[in-house]
Enzyme design. Structure first.
Site, PDB file in Angstrom:
ATOM      1  N   LYS A  79      -5.035   4.488   2.399  1.00 13.67           N
ATOM      2  CA  LYS A  79      -5.281   3.940   3.742  1.00 13.67           C
ATOM      3  C   LYS A  79      -5.621   5.075   4.721  1.00 13.67           C
ATOM      4  CE  LYS A  79      -4.807  -0.328   2.795  1.00 13.67           C
ATOM      5  NZ  LYS A  79      -6.039  -1.105   2.695  1.00 13.67           N
ATOM      6  N   TYR A 104      -0.715   4.673  -2.421  1.00 15.63           N
ATOM      7  CA  TYR A 104      -1.298   3.542  -1.681  1.00 15.63           C
ATOM      8  C   TYR A 104      -1.510   3.930  -0.216  1.00 15.63           C
ATOM      9  CZ  TYR A 104      -1.351  -0.719   1.143  1.00 15.63           C
ATOM     10  OH  TYR A 104      -1.676  -1.667   2.087  1.00 15.63           O
ATOM     11  N   SER A 129      -2.699  -0.071   7.525  1.00 19.01           N
ATOM     12  CA  SER A 129      -1.321  -0.536   7.341  1.00 19.01           C
ATOM     13  C   SER A 129      -0.374   0.357   8.130  1.00 19.01           C
ATOM     14  CB  SER A 129      -0.985  -0.446   5.848  1.00 19.01           C
ATOM     15  OG  SER A 129       0.410  -0.528   5.652  1.00 19.01           O
TER      16      SER A 129
HETATM   17  P1  NAD Z   1      -4.813  -9.458  -1.544  1.00 15.48           P
HETATM   18  O1  NAD Z   1      -4.576  -8.729  -2.816  1.00 15.48           O
HETATM   19  O2  NAD Z   1      -4.357 -10.861  -1.449  1.00 15.48           O
HETATM   20  O3  NAD Z   1      -6.359  -9.390  -1.152  1.00 15.48           O
HETATM   21  C1  NAD Z   1      -7.184  -8.319  -1.508  1.00 15.48           C
HETATM   22  C2  NAD Z   1      -8.441  -8.910  -2.142  1.00 15.48           C
HETATM   23  O4  NAD Z   1      -9.323  -7.839  -2.496  1.00 15.48           O
HETATM   24  C3  NAD Z   1      -8.145  -9.690  -3.425  1.00 15.48           C
HETATM   25  O5  NAD Z   1      -8.779 -10.945  -3.366  1.00 15.48           O
HETATM   26  C4  NAD Z   1      -8.747  -8.819  -4.536  1.00 15.48           C
HETATM   27  O6  NAD Z   1      -9.213  -9.599  -5.614  1.00 15.48           O
HETATM   28  C5  NAD Z   1      -9.855  -8.096  -3.787  1.00 15.48           C
HETATM   29  N1  NAD Z   1     -10.251  -6.796  -4.349  1.00 15.48           N
HETATM   30  C6  NAD Z   1      -9.445  -5.753  -4.682  1.00 15.48           C
HETATM   31  N2  NAD Z   1     -10.174  -4.729  -5.145  1.00 15.48           N
HETATM   32  C7  NAD Z   1     -11.483  -5.123  -5.100  1.00 15.48           C
HETATM   33  C8  NAD Z   1     -12.702  -4.516  -5.448  1.00 15.48           C
HETATM   34  N3  NAD Z   1     -12.741  -3.280  -5.975  1.00 15.48           N
HETATM   35  N4  NAD Z   1     -13.854  -5.199  -5.269  1.00 15.48           N
HETATM   36  C9  NAD Z   1     -13.832  -6.454  -4.775  1.00 15.48           C
HETATM   37  N5  NAD Z   1     -12.696  -7.093  -4.436  1.00 15.48           N
HETATM   38  C10 NAD Z   1     -11.526  -6.436  -4.594  1.00 15.48           C
HETATM   39  O7  NAD Z   1      -4.143  -8.578  -0.387  1.00 15.48           O
HETATM   40  P2  NAD Z   1      -3.921  -8.927   1.139  1.00 15.48           P
HETATM   41  O8  NAD Z   1      -2.459  -9.015   1.365  1.00 15.48           O
HETATM   42  O9  NAD Z   1      -4.801 -10.025   1.582  1.00 15.48           O
HETATM   43  O10 NAD Z   1      -4.391  -7.543   1.782  1.00 15.48           O
HETATM   44  C11 NAD Z   1      -5.711  -7.353   2.281  1.00 15.48           C
HETATM   45  C12 NAD Z   1      -5.830  -5.923   2.765  1.00 15.48           C
HETATM   46  O11 NAD Z   1      -4.852  -5.653   3.750  1.00 15.48           O
HETATM   47  C13 NAD Z   1      -5.631  -4.874   1.672  1.00 15.48           C
HETATM   48  O12 NAD Z   1      -6.540  -3.810   1.883  1.00 15.48           O
HETATM   49  C14 NAD Z   1      -4.213  -4.401   1.898  1.00 15.48           C
HETATM   50  O13 NAD Z   1      -4.008  -3.083   1.454  1.00 15.48           O
HETATM   51  C15 NAD Z   1      -4.096  -4.498   3.411  1.00 15.48           C
HETATM   52  N6  NAD Z   1      -2.707  -4.673   3.855  1.00 15.48           N
HETATM   53  C16 NAD Z   1      -1.964  -5.693   3.363  1.00 15.48           C
HETATM   54  C17 NAD Z   1      -0.648  -5.819   3.772  1.00 15.48           C
HETATM   55  C18 NAD Z   1       0.232  -6.926   3.210  1.00 15.48           C
HETATM   56  O14 NAD Z   1       1.446  -6.825   3.308  1.00 15.48           O
HETATM   57  N7  NAD Z   1      -0.313  -7.999   2.661  1.00 15.48           N
HETATM   58  C19 NAD Z   1      -0.098  -4.918   4.686  1.00 15.48           C
HETATM   59  C20 NAD Z   1      -0.899  -3.893   5.185  1.00 15.48           C
HETATM   60  C21 NAD Z   1      -2.215  -3.780   4.759  1.00 15.48           C
HETATM   61  C1  UD1 Z   2       5.925  -2.587   1.829  1.00 16.81           C
HETATM   62  C2  UD1 Z   2       5.380  -1.224   1.482  1.00 16.81           C
HETATM   63  C3  UD1 Z   2       4.334  -0.834   2.515  1.00 16.81           C
HETATM   64  C4  UD1 Z   2       3.238  -1.888   2.566  1.00 16.81           C
HETATM   65  C5  UD1 Z   2       3.872  -3.245   2.857  1.00 16.81           C
HETATM   66  C6  UD1 Z   2       2.861  -4.342   2.795  1.00 16.81           C
HETATM   67  C7  UD1 Z   2       7.135  -0.004   0.285  1.00 16.81           C
HETATM   68  C8  UD1 Z   2       8.126   1.104   0.344  1.00 16.81           C
HETATM   69  N1  UD1 Z   2       6.453  -0.250   1.441  1.00 16.81           N
HETATM   70  O1  UD1 Z   2       6.501  -2.522   3.133  1.00 16.81           O
HETATM   71  O2  UD1 Z   2       3.769   0.408   2.184  1.00 16.81           O
HETATM   72  O3  UD1 Z   2       2.295  -1.586   3.574  1.00 16.81           O
HETATM   73  O4  UD1 Z   2       4.886  -3.529   1.869  1.00 16.81           O
HETATM   74  O5  UD1 Z   2       2.365  -4.519   1.508  1.00 16.81           O
HETATM   75  O6  UD1 Z   2       6.969  -0.637  -0.746  1.00 16.81           O
HETATM   76  N2  UD1 Z   2      13.419  -6.065   0.447  1.00 16.81           N
HETATM   77  C9  UD1 Z   2      14.555  -6.449  -0.209  1.00 16.81           C
HETATM   78  N3  UD1 Z   2      14.424  -7.071  -1.426  1.00 16.81           N
HETATM   79  C10 UD1 Z   2      13.202  -7.314  -2.009  1.00 16.81           C
HETATM   80  C11 UD1 Z   2      12.032  -6.909  -1.306  1.00 16.81           C
HETATM   81  C12 UD1 Z   2      12.191  -6.269  -0.085  1.00 16.81           C
HETATM   82  O7  UD1 Z   2      15.671  -6.259   0.269  1.00 16.81           O
HETATM   83  O8  UD1 Z   2      13.151  -7.873  -3.132  1.00 16.81           O
HETATM   84  C13 UD1 Z   2      13.568  -5.435   1.786  1.00 16.81           C
HETATM   85  C14 UD1 Z   2      13.005  -4.021   1.883  1.00 16.81           C
HETATM   86  O9  UD1 Z   2      13.976  -3.068   1.538  1.00 16.81           O
HETATM   87  C15 UD1 Z   2      12.591  -3.966   3.364  1.00 16.81           C
HETATM   88  C16 UD1 Z   2      12.191  -5.414   3.689  1.00 16.81           C
HETATM   89  O10 UD1 Z   2      12.817  -6.216   2.685  1.00 16.81           O
HETATM   90  O11 UD1 Z   2      13.701  -3.638   4.177  1.00 16.81           O
HETATM   91  C17 UD1 Z   2      10.690  -5.643   3.645  1.00 16.81           C
HETATM   92  O12 UD1 Z   2      10.197  -5.177   2.387  1.00 16.81           O
HETATM   93  P1  UD1 Z   2       8.682  -5.436   1.922  1.00 16.81           P
HETATM   94  O13 UD1 Z   2       8.333  -6.856   2.123  1.00 16.81           O
HETATM   95  O14 UD1 Z   2       8.528  -4.861   0.551  1.00 16.81           O
HETATM   96  O15 UD1 Z   2       7.817  -4.604   2.975  1.00 16.81           O
HETATM   97  P2  UD1 Z   2       7.929  -3.069   3.406  1.00 16.81           P
HETATM   98  O16 UD1 Z   2       8.874  -2.294   2.577  1.00 16.81           O
HETATM   99  O17 UD1 Z   2       8.135  -3.043   4.878  1.00 16.81           O
END
Ligand code: NAD
Ligand code: UD1
Length: 341
Positions: free
Chosen positions: A153, A149, A125
């Site tokens: 990572k 969190y 991330s």
């Molecule tokens: P998500 O929660 O939709 O998907 C994660 C999946 O992993 C879920 O289906 C959950 O049930 C499964 N899971 C969690 N722990 C587990 C375990 N111990 N054993 C088996 N399954 C397990 O999340 P996502 O948004 O699809 O994210 C996927 C990956 O990408 C995650 O590692 C997350 O940290 C990373 N990531 C997500 C974002 C985002 O904004 N969505 C941003 C950066 C990184």
């Molecule tokens: C967040 C996490 C980041 C994670 C990413 C994906 C924090 C501080 N950071 O990123 O670690 O990798 O999600 O899961 O939580 N915002 C609002 N109102 C809301 C929600 C968000 O104004 O109700 C604003 C935030 O201040 C930011 C932008 O929207 O400026 C995006 O926020 P968000 O979607 O939560 O993502 P990040 O903060 O970039």
């Protein structure tokens, strides 16, 4: 046909990636404990792709359960999505995050090593850059963790770098996602947070559909074009395609390498509200409140390394991101619990 193990494949990004994998002819085995997902997502993946995948419900912390899967299949690579991702929850319950995300990854890597599966694509991330000193962010910027969190990572990235140094058979692509949004254009799969969303796009969509009353905009006094925070939103289908490019890359360049997956464009919170209101035709009531602790003013990628090395770049813009988020949300107002559209 190459077989890929997808951990967390029932989740938001995993389910979209499964569609791309099946579309490119990979065989797919998903393992997921369904802690933050619904198996309906996988049925819909099969419906959209017209192909079957195999699903095993298990927790990656269970070495015995993973062992059985590795005995039954000959994997070319693992795409490792499984993890918990709520920043606030990780601050309140760090041990839960260390156990699930770090210990879970360690168990997985151990089973992989025993079965001589050394290729992995890991969901990292942009959070690993902490609060960067400048934008756009390059992969060479210093890494740090601002919360548990983010620390998980960083630790898993470090584990993979250590493994790569210990044995040159390990090949890992660390994908540092910026802000994934949107949904598959067919509207059958999308992001379905089980609680009140923490992230901006699912929050805006739920306001638009009437599930939530109004959006709190966290901070209106940032040094940005309209005072609200700027982020690099990336369409989840583009992100999913980045994983296919990473799988191909595993075969070309050895070692452990990190890539930003972002568009390189920054949009503010109010830009997102305006774009969403335009595509949905709905009012998005909002009020500007205090800044959220830990947020930075601006965060966007320099995605040029992924373009030059992986041959990947994002193709979908803000219109597609908001249109597809709205298409999913309006067809499934209660997420996967809604009747099938
Ligand atoms: P998500 O929660 O939709 O998907 C994660 C999946 O992993 C879920 O289906 C959950 O049930 C499964 N899971 C969690 N722990 C587990 C375990 N111990 N054993 C088996 N399954 C397990 O999340 P996502 O948004 O699809 O994210 C996927 C990956 O990408 C995650 O590692 C997350 O940290 C990373 N990531 C997500 C974002 C985002 O904004 N969505 C941003 C950066 C990184
Ligand atoms: C967040 C996490 C980041 C994670 C990413 C994906 C924090 C501080 N950071 O990123 O670690 O990798 O999600 O899961 O939580 N915002 C609002 N109102 C809301 C929600 C968000 O104004 O109700 C604003 C935030 O201040 C930011 C932008 O929207 O400026 C995006 O926020 P968000 O979607 O939560 O993502 P990040 O903060 O970039």
């Amino acid at each position: 046909m190459k077989k890929v193990l997808v951990t967390g494949g029932a989740g938001y990004i995993g389910s979209h990636t499964c569609i791309e994998l099946l579309g490119q002819g990979y065989e797919v085995v998903v393992v997921d404990n369904l802690s933050n997902s619904d198996p309906e997502a996988l049925h819909r993946v099969e419906q959209i792709s017209g192909k079957k995948l195999q699903f095993v419900e298990l927790d990656i912390r269970s070495a015995d359960a993973l062992e059985q899967v590795f005995q039954a299949h000959d994997f070319f690579a693992v795409i490792h999505f499984a993890g918990l991702k709520a920043v606030g929850e990780s601050v309140a319950q760090p041990l839960k995050y260390f156990d699930n995300n770090i210990h879970g990854s360690q168990v997985l890597l151990d089973v992989m090593q025993r079965h001589h599966v050394f290729n992995i694509v890991f969901s990292s991330s942009a959070t690993v850059y902490g609060d960067p000193e400048s934008v756009p962010i390059q992969e060479s910027f210093p890494l740090t963790a601002l919360n548990p969190y983010g620390r998980t990572k960083l630790v898993v990235e470090d584990m993979l770098r250590d493994l790569g140094a210990s044995d040159s058979r390990w090949q890992a692509v660390l994908l540092r996602y910026f802000n994934p949004v949107g949904a598959h254009p067919c509207g059958l799969i999308g992001e379905d947070p089980s609680d009140i969303p923490n992230n901006l796009m699912p929050y805006i969509s739920q306001v638009a559909v009437g599930r939530l009353a109004s959006l709190s905009v966290f901070g209106g006094d940032y040094p940005t074009h309209d005072g609200t925070g700027v982020r690099d939103y990336i369409h989840v289908v583009d992100l999913a395609k980045g994983h296919l490019a990473a799988l191909e890359h595993l075969q070309l360049e050895p070692g452990v390498v990190a890539y930003n997956l972002g568009t390189g464009n920054g949009y503010s919170v109010l830009d997102m509200v305006a774009a969403f209101a335009a595509v949905s035709g709905r009012d998005i009531p909002y009020q500007i409140v205090d800044r959220r602790a830990g947020d930075s003013a601006e965060c966007y990628a320099d995605p040029s390394l992924a373009k030059s090395k992986l041959g990947w770049e994002a193709e979908l813009g803000l219109d597609a991101m908001t249109r597809d988020s709205w298409n999913w949300q309006s067809k499934n107002p209660g997420g996967y619990a809604s009747p099938k559209p």
